[in-house]
Design an enzyme around this catalytic site. Structure first.
Site, PDB file in Angstrom:
ATOM      1  CG  ASN A 131      -1.527   1.224   1.614  1.00 57.98           C
ATOM      2  OD1 ASN A 131      -2.463   1.675   0.940  1.00 57.98           O
ATOM      3  ND2 ASN A 131      -1.024   1.861   2.661  1.00 57.98           N
TER       4      ASN A 131
ATOM      5  CE1 TYR B 224      -0.187   8.275  -6.291  1.00 57.77           C
ATOM      6  CE2 TYR B 224      -2.170   8.726  -7.550  1.00 57.77           C
ATOM      7  CZ  TYR B 224      -1.564   8.251  -6.400  1.00 57.77           C
ATOM      8  OH  TYR B 224      -2.334   7.750  -5.368  1.00 57.77           O
TER       9      TYR B 224
ATOM     10  CE  LYS C 293      -0.741   4.785  -6.287  1.00 58.45           C
ATOM     11  NZ  LYS C 293      -0.344   3.851  -5.212  1.00 58.45           N
TER      12      LYS C 293
ATOM     13  CB  THR D 116      -4.629  10.002   3.789  1.00 56.95           C
ATOM     14  OG1 THR D 116      -4.309  10.283   2.419  1.00 56.95           O
ATOM     15  CG2 THR D 116      -5.584   8.825   3.851  1.00 56.95           C
TER      16      THR D 116
HETATM   17  N1  LIG Z   1      -5.531   9.523  -0.258  1.00 52.13           N
HETATM   18  C1  LIG Z   1      -6.073   9.329  -1.453  1.00 52.13           C
HETATM   19  O1  LIG Z   1      -6.942  10.112  -1.908  1.00 52.13           O
HETATM   20  C2  LIG Z   1      -5.661   8.132  -2.275  1.00 52.13           C
HETATM   21  C3  LIG Z   1      -6.457   7.787  -3.386  1.00 52.13           C
HETATM   22  C4  LIG Z   1      -6.100   6.683  -4.133  1.00 52.13           C
HETATM   23  C5  LIG Z   1      -4.993   5.939  -3.792  1.00 52.13           C
HETATM   24  N2  LIG Z   1      -4.237   6.285  -2.722  1.00 52.13           N
HETATM   25  C6  LIG Z   1      -3.074   5.444  -2.392  1.00 52.13           C
HETATM   26  O2  LIG Z   1      -3.234   4.947  -1.088  1.00 52.13           O
HETATM   27  C7  LIG Z   1      -1.955   4.557  -0.561  1.00 52.13           C
HETATM   28  C8  LIG Z   1      -1.814   5.078   0.857  1.00 52.13           C
HETATM   29  O3  LIG Z   1      -1.751   6.497   0.840  1.00 52.13           O
HETATM   30  P1  LIG Z   1      -2.528   7.408   1.897  1.00 52.13           P
HETATM   31  O4  LIG Z   1      -3.617   8.092   1.189  1.00 52.13           O
HETATM   32  O5  LIG Z   1      -2.825   6.609   3.111  1.00 52.13           O
HETATM   33  O6  LIG Z   1      -1.429   8.546   2.179  1.00 52.13           O
HETATM   34  P2  LIG Z   1      -0.300   8.682   3.294  1.00 52.13           P
HETATM   35  O7  LIG Z   1      -0.923   8.849   4.628  1.00 52.13           O
HETATM   36  O8  LIG Z   1       0.613   9.723   2.779  1.00 52.13           O
HETATM   37  O9  LIG Z   1       0.414   7.266   3.282  1.00 52.13           O
HETATM   38  C9  LIG Z   1       1.460   6.920   2.421  1.00 52.13           C
HETATM   39  C10 LIG Z   1       2.242   5.806   3.099  1.00 52.13           C
HETATM   40  O10 LIG Z   1       3.254   5.312   2.218  1.00 52.13           O
HETATM   41  C11 LIG Z   1       4.484   5.281   2.929  1.00 52.13           C
HETATM   42  N3  LIG Z   1       5.599   5.474   2.013  1.00 52.13           N
HETATM   43  C12 LIG Z   1       5.760   6.464   1.103  1.00 52.13           C
HETATM   44  N4  LIG Z   1       6.943   6.341   0.474  1.00 52.13           N
HETATM   45  C13 LIG Z   1       7.542   5.240   0.993  1.00 52.13           C
HETATM   46  C14 LIG Z   1       8.781   4.589   0.765  1.00 52.13           C
HETATM   47  N5  LIG Z   1       9.648   5.036  -0.159  1.00 52.13           N
HETATM   48  N6  LIG Z   1       9.075   3.482   1.481  1.00 52.13           N
HETATM   49  C15 LIG Z   1       8.208   3.033   2.420  1.00 52.13           C
HETATM   50  N7  LIG Z   1       7.016   3.574   2.664  1.00 52.13           N
HETATM   51  C16 LIG Z   1       6.692   4.681   1.972  1.00 52.13           C
HETATM   52  C17 LIG Z   1       4.379   6.408   3.946  1.00 52.13           C
HETATM   53  O11 LIG Z   1       5.198   6.178   5.063  1.00 52.13           O
HETATM   54  P3  LIG Z   1       6.616   6.871   5.377  1.00 52.13           P
HETATM   55  O12 LIG Z   1       6.505   8.307   4.966  1.00 52.13           O
HETATM   56  O13 LIG Z   1       6.756   6.656   6.854  1.00 52.13           O
HETATM   57  O14 LIG Z   1       7.612   6.101   4.582  1.00 52.13           O
HETATM   58  C18 LIG Z   1       2.923   6.286   4.370  1.00 52.13           C
HETATM   59  O15 LIG Z   1       2.786   5.318   5.367  1.00 52.13           O
HETATM   60  C19 LIG Z   1      -0.924   5.126  -1.540  1.00 52.13           C
HETATM   61  O16 LIG Z   1      -0.448   4.089  -2.372  1.00 52.13           O
HETATM   62  C20 LIG Z   1      -1.728   6.124  -2.349  1.00 52.13           C
HETATM   63  O17 LIG Z   1      -1.166   6.336  -3.619  1.00 52.13           O
HETATM   64  C21 LIG Z   1      -4.551   7.368  -1.943  1.00 52.13           C
END
Ligand SMILES: NC(=O)c1ccc[n+]([C@@H]2O[C@H](COP(=O)([O-])OP(=O)(O)OC[C@H]3O[C@@H](n4cnc5c(N)ncnc54)[C@H](OP(=O)(O)O)[C@@H]3O)[C@@H](O)[C@H]2O)c1
Length: 250
Positions: A89, A156, A160, A191
Site C-alpha cells: 500500500n 503517478y 498506478k 489522508t
Molecule cells: N488519499 C487518497 O486520496 C488516495 C487515493 C487513491 C490511492 N491512494 C493510495 O493509497 C496509498 C496510501 O496512501 P494514503 O492516502 O494513506 O497517504 P499517506 O498517509 O501519505 O500514506 C502513504 C504511506 O506510504 C508510505 N511510504 C511512502 N513512500 C515510501 C517509501 N519510499 N518506502 C516506504 N514507505 C513509503 C508512507 O510512510 P513513510 O513516509 O513513513 O515512509 C505512508 O505510510 C498510496 O499508495 C496512495 O497512492 C490514496
C-alpha cells in the site's frame, strides 16, 4: 474475525490508509508486519496493537529497496511462521506538474515507490506464500490513471495503472498455486496525501457519486475483504472502492 490467524504484511502503515488497515486487520485477528520509513510512527502503532491484545511487529525501511521487501517477508516467517497475505500500500504522489515540465528524477522516483516496489514485494512474497499453500496480494492503485486523467499527475497515473497490469499477470501466473492478486482502487480519501486545502477537498468530493471523500477505514475495509477468505473467488480485479468516482459524470 475475517483475518483470524493470517499473517499479513502492510506497507505504508505509518499513516493514512495503511495505519487504518493495521488497526482494522488486528481487530480481525491478523498477525501483522508493519512497514514504512517512519520508525517512530510504526513502533507506536505496533505497541498500540499489542497493548490491545493484537499481534504486530514493525520494521522501518524504504520500499524502493529490494532487500527491505525481502526483510519484511523474512520477519513475517520468523515471527509468525508463515505469510498469508500482503497489503502493498505504500505510495507517493511525487511532484505535480505537466509532463513537459517534469524532471526525470521525479518520474523515476514516483515509478520506483509506487510500481517497482510492487515488483519487489511480489517477487519475495509469492515464494513464501507458495510454501503455505496460497495467499492473497493486494496492491493499492488509484482512481487516478484508471478512469480519470488528472492534469499534473502523469507519473503517478502511469505507476498506478501499471499496478493493475502487474496484478492481472500475477493473478494468472500464480492462481494455480492458490495465490490471489487484486488491485484496490480507492477514491479520494482523507489522508495526508490528499492535503488539507478545503477548496481542493470540495473539488475532490464533487468527483464522486457519493459527494464526499472516503475515511481511511472505508478503504481498509475493502482491503480486509480482498485479503480474507470471503474473497476466495476474487482475483485479477481492479477492485473499486471509489465512492462512484469512476461512473460519475455529474
Ligand atoms: N488519499 C487518497 O486520496 C488516495 C487515493 C487513491 C490511492 N491512494 C493510495 O493509497 C496509498 C496510501 O496512501 P494514503 O492516502 O494513506 O497517504 P499517506 O498517509 O501519505 O500514506 C502513504 C504511506 O506510504 C508510505 N511510504 C511512502 N513512500 C515510501 C517509501 N519510499 N518506502 C516506504 N514507505 C513509503 C508512507 O510512510 P513513510 O513516509 O513513513 O515512509 C505512508 O505510510 C498510496 O499508495 C496512495 O497512492 C490514496
Amino acid at each position: 474475525m475475517q483475518l483470524k490467524d493470517k499473517t499479513i504484511i502492510i506497507t505504508g502503515a505509518s499513516s493514512g490508509i495503511g495505519a487504518a488497515a493495521a488497526m482494522l486487520f488486528a481487530q480481525e485477528g491478523a498477525n501483522l508486519v508493519l512497514g514504512a520509513r517512519r520508525r517512530a510512527e510504526l513502533t507506536t502503532l505496533a505497541d498500540q496493537i499489542t497493548q490491545s491484545s493484537g499481534q504486530a511487529v514493525a520494521l522501518a525501511g524504504d520500499v524502493q529497496e529490494e532487500d527491505y521487501n525481502a526483510a519484511l517477508v523474512k520477519l513475517a516467517v520468523e515471527q509468525f511462521g508463515s505469510l498469508n497475505g500482503a497489503f502493498n500500500n505504500a505510495g507517493t504522489m511525487g511532484e505535480m506538474g505537466p509532463i513537459p515540465a517534469m524532471n526525470t528524477e521525479n518520474w523515476r522516483s514516483v515509478l520506483e515507490v509506487n510500481l517497482t516496489s510492487a515488483f519487489f514485494a511480489a517477487k519475495h512474497q509469492i515464494p513464501a506464500m507458495k510454501t503455505t499453500g496460497g495467499g492473497a496480494l493486494v496492491f493499492t492503485s488509484s482512481f487516478v490513471g484508471h478512469t480519470i486523467g488528472f492534469p499534473g499527475m502523469g507519473a503517478y497515473a502511469a505507476a498506478k495503472a501499471g499496478l493493475v497490469g502487474l496484478t492481472q499477470v500475477l493473478a494468472a501466473e500464480h492462481g494455480p498455486e492458490g495465490i490471489r492478486a487484486n488491485a484496490l482502487l480507492p477514491g479520494g480519501t482523507k489522508t495526508a496525501m490528499a492535503g488539507d486545502d478545503p477548496e481542493f477537498h470540495e473539488f475532490v468530493k464533487g468527483l464522486h457519486a457519493l459527494k464526499r471523500m472516503a475515511e481511511p477505514k472505508e478503504i481498509a475495509q475493502a482491503a480486509a475483504f480482498l485479503l480474507s477468505d470471503h474473497a476466495s473467488f476474487v482475483t485479477g480485479t481492479a477492485f473499486l472502492a471509489d465512492g462512484g468516482n469512476s461512473i460519475n459524470k455529474t
